[in-house]
Structures are given as C-alpha cells and as structure tokens.
Design an enzyme around this catalytic site. Structure first.
Site, PDB file in Angstrom:
ATOM      1  CG  ASN A  10       7.752  -9.608  -4.675  1.00 57.00           C
ATOM      2  OD1 ASN A  10       6.850  -8.815  -4.958  1.00 57.00           O
ATOM      3  ND2 ASN A  10       7.959 -10.052  -3.438  1.00 57.00           N
ATOM      4  CE  LYS A  12      10.292  -7.598  -1.948  1.00 52.24           C
ATOM      5  NZ  LYS A  12      11.287  -7.645  -0.873  1.00 52.24           N
ATOM      6  CG  HIS A  96       7.199 -11.811   0.414  1.00 49.92           C
ATOM      7  ND1 HIS A  96       7.744 -10.896   1.291  1.00 49.92           N
ATOM      8  CD2 HIS A  96       8.102 -11.988  -0.568  1.00 49.92           C
ATOM      9  CE1 HIS A  96       8.933 -10.535   0.837  1.00 49.92           C
ATOM     10  NE2 HIS A  96       9.179 -11.182  -0.282  1.00 49.92           N
ATOM     11  CD  GLU A  98       8.943  -7.553   1.864  1.00 51.58           C
ATOM     12  OE1 GLU A  98       8.157  -7.402   0.919  1.00 51.58           O
ATOM     13  OE2 GLU A  98      10.183  -7.577   1.714  1.00 51.58           O
ATOM     14  CD  GLU A 168      11.791 -14.307  -1.060  1.00 52.00           C
ATOM     15  OE1 GLU A 168      12.331 -13.799  -2.049  1.00 52.00           O
ATOM     16  OE2 GLU A 168      10.773 -13.843  -0.519  1.00 52.00           O
ATOM     17  N   GLY A 174      16.272  -7.347   0.965  1.00 53.90           N
ATOM     18  CA  GLY A 174      16.388  -5.893   0.895  1.00 53.90           C
ATOM     19  C   GLY A 174      17.567  -5.325   1.668  1.00 53.90           C
ATOM     20  CB  SER A 214      20.441  -9.326  -1.210  1.00 55.04           C
ATOM     21  OG  SER A 214      19.858  -8.502  -0.217  1.00 55.04           O
TER      22      SER A 214
HETATM   23  P1  13P Z   1      15.332  -8.290  -2.468  1.00 55.99           P
HETATM   24  O1  13P Z   1      15.770  -8.929  -3.751  1.00 55.99           O
HETATM   25  O2  13P Z   1      15.041  -6.817  -2.608  1.00 55.99           O
HETATM   26  O3  13P Z   1      16.243  -8.606  -1.328  1.00 55.99           O
HETATM   27  O4  13P Z   1      13.899  -8.936  -2.102  1.00 55.99           O
HETATM   28  C1  13P Z   1      13.767 -10.313  -2.132  1.00 55.99           C
HETATM   29  C2  13P Z   1      12.340 -10.650  -1.995  1.00 55.99           C
HETATM   30  O5  13P Z   1      11.740 -10.416  -0.957  1.00 55.99           O
HETATM   31  C3  13P Z   1      11.659 -11.255  -3.155  1.00 55.99           C
HETATM   32  O6  13P Z   1      10.407 -11.727  -2.817  1.00 55.99           O
END
Ligand code: 13P
Length: 257
Positions: A10, A12, A96, A98, A168, A174, A214
């Site tokens: 992803n 982002k 997601h 976010e 997640e 992150g 992560s």
């Molecule tokens: P990270 O791997 O940067 O922690 O992000 C995970 C994520 O949100 C994948 O959709």
C-alpha cells in the site's frame, strides 16, 4: 488447507509518477515471475495506469487504495469501481484505518464500498484494527469483530471468496512497532472463527487474512509463519523495492515449509 499468501504493498499518498514507475519496474525485474504467492501493489490513483502498464506482463497485480460506491455522477473527487476495473485493478483496499480515522469513514460507508467492489468484480481487502486506547481498554476483540461484521453486511457466501481481510492494529501502523506474532495470531484466529460463524467453516478456511502494521524484512518471517496470517499488507517497506522483495522472499520461504 494451504492458503496462498498475498503480499500487497500500500503505497499510500507517496511517490511521483517517475518514482512509481521506477519502483514498479524494479519489482517486475526482481519478483515479477513468482507464482507461489500472490503479489500486489496499490499506487495512488493518478499512477494506476502507468504502474499497470509496467506490471501488465508480470505476476504482480494492481490494486487501488479506495473506491466509491456509486456508478457515476456528481461525486466530485470520487473514483468508481468501474473506473478501477478500467484501469485493470484487481484489488481494492476498503476501510483502511487512515480513512476510518483521518477521513472519518464509517463501517456503513465501508460496507457500501465493499459491496460495490464485489459487484464490479474487484477483490476488496477489508481493513480492520483497533486503536491503542481500545487495546489498552481490553476492547480489541469487540472492536475488530464489529468492524468485520458490519463491513461484511450483505456479502453472500457465494461471493465471500473474493474478499480478503487485513488486520491492521492502528498502533502498529507506521510506528515501527509491529504486533507480536502472538498478538496478531490471536486476533486473526478470532476473525477466522467469526467468519465461520457468519458463513461456514469451509469459507473460514478459504478466506485470506493478512496482517499489516510495520511489516519489514526483519519481522516478516515470524509473522507470516503464524497459522492464521495469510500474507501482509505493507506500507512503508513497500516503497523500497529491496525491502518489499525481501518480505516477498520471506513469504516464499514460509510457503515452501
Ligand atoms: P506500515 O507498514 O507503514 O506500518 O503501514 C501499514 C499499512 O497501513 C498498510 O496498509
């Protein structure tokens, strides 16, 4: 039952057009012919066609990071499932964290997006996961089961095989702090059990449940070795070709065991 692992990146809101094309080209060169597991990349909307062009003759699939539930019309800024199909997307991320927590998407909205994606022949990846405060309050299982149940409202058993779920935990995204394999496995096993209750045990055994938060080369093996972790949804580490390929290679080792 041996479920084929899915390692999805992803991206982002990252990369320029040139960076997206370079990253995709590098992946095609390094892992583009692997068939033992499924690989996907989810670039930002403006780069779907360009990345799609780069990966079109490889085994890397294209995914989108979001979708809207209407077919077309006055929905400024939104992108329809048919448009994603037109761009050759196979997967689409729905819900997601976010989008849940920054944009404010509700379970109901996410469910509409998921239903529309399935109706258009896309393979949605439904993301679920608890906040740190919810984990600390002992509410993880309740929060996640509610997100799964509401997200899958109206999804029939017949089409459930097109759905992937991604656990997640928000506190692991992150932050560099991943859920331990035990923490992830506990929640993922609960999700599978819940799918068994909503549908049946055959579907529960078939459905892929990814872990995200992560994931990096150093922790991929132990996470992917868990019985109920069927792949990874990778954020930060998917932006570096070497790291993403390393995670894929860890997945390959696990699936050969
Ligand atoms: P990270 O791997 O940067 O922690 O992000 C995970 C994520 O949100 C994948 O959709």
């Amino acid at each position: 039952m041996q479920r084929k692992l899915l390692i999805a990146g992803n991206w982002k809101m990252n990369t320029t057009h040139d960076e997206a094309v370079a990253l995709a080209s590098s992946l095609v060169e390094k892992v583009g012919t692997i068939e033992e597991l499924d690989i996907a990349v989810c670039p930002p909307f403006p780069y779907l066609f360009a990345v799609g062009e780069v990966i079109k003759n490889s085994n890397i699939a294209l995914g989108a990071q979001d979708v809207f539930y209407e077919d077309n019309g006055a929905y400024t800024g939104e992108v329809s499932a048919a448009m994603l199909k037109d761009a050759n997307c196979k997967f689409v991320i729905c819900g997601h964290s976010e989008r849940r927590h920054i944009i404010g998407e509700s379970d109901e909205l996410i469910n509409r997006k998921l239903l529309k994606s399935i109706a258009e022949g896309l393979f949605p990846i439904l993301c679920v996961g608890e906040l740190l405060t919810e984990r600390q309050a002992g509410e993880t299982m309740e929060v996640v089961s509610q997100q799964v149940t509401r997200g899958l409202e109206g999804v029939s058993a017949a089409v459930m095989k097109s759905v992937t779920i991604a656990y997640e935990p928000v506190w692991a995204i992150g932050t560099g702090v991943n859920a331990t394999p035990d923490q992830a496995e506990q929640v993922q096993a609960m999700i599978r059990q819940l799918i068994g209750q909503i549908y049946d045990s055959t579907i529960a055994k078939q459905i892929r449940i990814l872990y995200g938060g992560s994931v990096k080369p150093s922790n991929a093996s132990e996470l992917l070795a868990c019985p109920d972790i069927d792949g990874a949804l990778v954020g930060g580490a998917s932006l570096k070709a070497d790291d993403f390929c390393e995670i894929i290679n860890r997945g390959l080792e696990v699936s050969r065991e």
